[in-house]
Every structure is written in structure tokens, then in C-alpha cells.
Design a protein around this motif. Structure first.
Motif, mmCIF file in Angstrom:
data_model
loop_
_atom_site.group_PDB
_atom_site.id
_atom_site.type_symbol
_atom_site.label_atom_id
_atom_site.label_comp_id
_atom_site.label_asym_id
_atom_site.label_seq_id
_atom_site.Cartn_x
_atom_site.Cartn_y
_atom_site.Cartn_z
ATOM 1 N N UNK A 105 0.860 -1.189 0.000
ATOM 2 C CA UNK A 105 0.000 0.000 0.000
ATOM 3 C C UNK A 105 0.889 1.229 0.000
ATOM 4 N N UNK A 106 0.387 2.292 -0.629
ATOM 5 C CA UNK A 106 1.124 3.545 -0.652
ATOM 6 C C UNK A 106 0.842 4.306 0.643
ATOM 7 N N UNK A 107 1.750 4.229 1.614
ATOM 8 C CA UNK A 107 1.540 4.860 2.908
ATOM 9 C C UNK A 107 2.164 6.247 2.888
ATOM 10 N N UNK A 108 1.334 7.244 3.046
ATOM 11 C CA UNK A 108 1.784 8.623 3.036
ATOM 12 C C UNK A 108 2.117 9.088 4.449
ATOM 13 N N UNK A 109 3.207 9.838 4.591
ATOM 14 C CA UNK A 109 3.559 10.501 5.841
ATOM 15 C C UNK A 109 3.221 11.971 5.686
ATOM 16 N N UNK A 110 2.393 12.462 6.585
ATOM 17 C CA UNK A 110 1.890 13.825 6.486
ATOM 18 C C UNK A 110 2.639 14.783 7.393
ATOM 19 N N UNK A 111 2.662 16.042 6.983
ATOM 20 C CA UNK A 111 3.111 17.116 7.845
ATOM 21 C C UNK A 111 1.981 17.587 8.734
ATOM 22 N N UNK A 112 2.299 18.559 9.596
ATOM 23 C CA UNK A 112 1.316 19.066 10.563
ATOM 24 C C UNK A 112 0.312 20.002 9.912
ATOM 25 N N UNK A 113 0.585 20.428 8.698
ATOM 26 C CA UNK A 113 -0.355 21.292 7.993
ATOM 27 C C UNK A 113 -0.039 22.764 8.148
ATOM 28 N N UNK A 114 -0.474 23.549 7.173
ATOM 29 C CA UNK A 114 -0.393 25.011 7.230
ATOM 30 C C UNK A 114 -1.812 25.541 7.193
ATOM 31 N N UNK A 115 -2.187 26.233 8.247
ATOM 32 C CA UNK A 115 -3.546 26.796 8.301
ATOM 33 C C UNK A 115 -3.529 28.157 7.636
ATOM 34 N N UNK A 116 -4.370 28.328 6.625
ATOM 35 C CA UNK A 116 -4.481 29.600 5.909
ATOM 36 C C UNK A 116 -5.823 30.234 6.225
#
Lengths: 119, 114
Positions: A105-116
Motif C-alpha cells: 500500500x502507498x503509505x503517506x507521511x503527512x506534515x502538521x499542515x499550514x492553516x491559511x
């Protein structure tokens, strides 16, 4: 190993201004993705880079959004000019094809995000 | 097209209660299924996954079974803790897109009270 880092964590701008979001993927990850979550709704795909090439940009909302990944390392997502409906959290993720072959499976590692926030 | 539907939140439970968050999907072919979790102030983290029918993914006391007959991947935990308070996202990977694009549900916010 350092994770996926995103900058800034929060940006507040006025309608019509420009904002540039940055993502540093995990070192060695060829795949880089941008996603967006608008106020309590689902997380929507924006685009996918493989190294420096855009593999799939079908989720980009319109031509006010420009993503780049020069040199196949970090990526930027520029919104110009920003509109109210662009407010939300922008997530970046990265993955490596060798991990997909190993795990199935293609397991993605995410960042914490940028809130705009566009006012 | 492919889609994921989750039960709406917020869900509020007392500590040690049983948790179920429903997730159903629509997809052609045989997608991989995932649960991601976002704790307050943090990014999305993979909680568990399943790559084929009848597989059970498990992690940190959470479980989900890939049910092809009901197109479901419900998340369960027998006894929740305050530290499980977070937003949970069900997702699938598009089986016809080798780029591995994830399709997410709208997220379910869980709040666990002491």
C-alpha cells in the motif's frame, strides 16, 4: 529520521494578497502530495509530484494556485490572489515507492499542515 | 467515482467506553483502506491499514476489518482513553491510480471525557 515539515503553521492574509506555503518532505521520498481541508469537510487531493514532475494536478482548484518542486526536494504552493474560499488547512505528504512495494500500500507521511486564513 | 463516507461527529464518550466509527466506501476494483488520526496540534498519522478483503488492521488497541461484502472499514476500540481524543479520517487509495492518491472521508472528531 526527520518527518515532513511545513511552513508557516498559520498564515492570516487579506483577500487579494499572495501566500506561499512550503513543504519539506522526508529525505529521499520521490512522491510529494498536497491536500487541503476546508472547514470540517473532507481532506481533498490537490496534486502529486514525482521528483520534480507533476504527476497529477487534477485537484488544483483553479489557476490562482501554483505548485512547484524545483530540484525534486522541497515544494511550494503559492496562492495568488487569495480568495476567502481558499481558507483551510493545507497538508503536505510524502512517500517512497519502495515502501509501497514492500507493504502493498502507498503509505503517506503527512506534515502538521499550514492553516491559511483569508480575511 | 470513488468516495468515502464516515459517521458524522463529534462523538463524545466516557473513558473506558467502547468506540465504533463507521466508514463505508465506494470504489471500483480493490482499494487499500486506511485510518489516519490527527491529534490536537499535530499532523495526520497513519493509525492502521488493510490492503485486501478480510484483512484486519490493528494498532494501539484500535482495529478495523476490510469488509468487501458491505464495503466497510469500521474503526473499533474496546476501551478508549482521554488520550484518544482526536479527529479520525477514513481513506482509500485509488486502485486505478498508481500515484497512490488518497481519497478521504470528512473526518470524525472524538472527545473522551475522564
Amino acid at each position: 529520521e526527520a518527518g515532513v515539515t511545513q511552513f508557516p503553521s498559520h498564515s492570516v492574509i487579506e483577500k487579494g494578497q499572495t501566500v506561499t506555503l512550503r513543504c519539506d518532505p522526508i529525505s529521499g521520498h520521490d512522491n510529494l502530495y498536497w491536500y487541503r481541508r476546508v472547514m470540517g469537510k473532507e481532506i481533498k487531493f490537490l496534486l502529486h509530484f514525482v521528483k520534480e514532475s507533476k504527476q497529477d494536478e487534477s485537484g488544483m482548484p483553479n489557476n490562482r494556485f501554483l505548485a512547484e518542486r524545483t530540484g525534486g526536494t522541497y515544494s511550494t504552493l503559492k496562492v495568488q490572489p487569495a480568495e476567502l474560499e481558499d481558507s483551510g488547512v493545507y497538508f503536505c505528504a510524502s512517500s517512497q515507492d519502495s515502501d509501497r512495494r514492500r507493504s502493498g500500500a502507498n503509505v503517506l507521511t503527512f506534515g502538521a499542515g499550514s492553516r491559511l486564513t483569508v480575511l | 467515482g470513488n468516495s468515502v463516507t464516515q459517521m458524522e461527529g463529534p462523538v463524545t464518550l466516557s473513558e473506558e467506553a467502547f468506540l465504533t466509527i463507521n466508514c463505508t466506501y465506494t470504489a471500483t476494483g480493490y482499494p487499500s483502506l486506511f485510518w489516519y488520526v490527527q491529534y490536537p496540534g499535530e499532523g495526520l498519522q497513519l493509525l492502521l491499514k488493510a490492503t485486501k478483503a478480510d484483512d484486519k488492521g490493528s494498532n494501539k488497541g484500535f482495529e478495523a476489518t476490510y469488509r468487501k461484502e458491505t464495503t466497510s472499514f469500521h474503526l473499533e476500540k474496546g476501551s478508549v482513553q482521554v488520550s484518544d481524543s482526536a479527529v479520525y479520517f477514513c481513506a482509500l487509495s485509488d486502485p486505478y491510480n498508481q500515484g497512490g492518491k488518497l481519497i478521504f472521508g470528512q473526518g470524525t472528531e472524538l472527545s473522551v471525557k475522564p
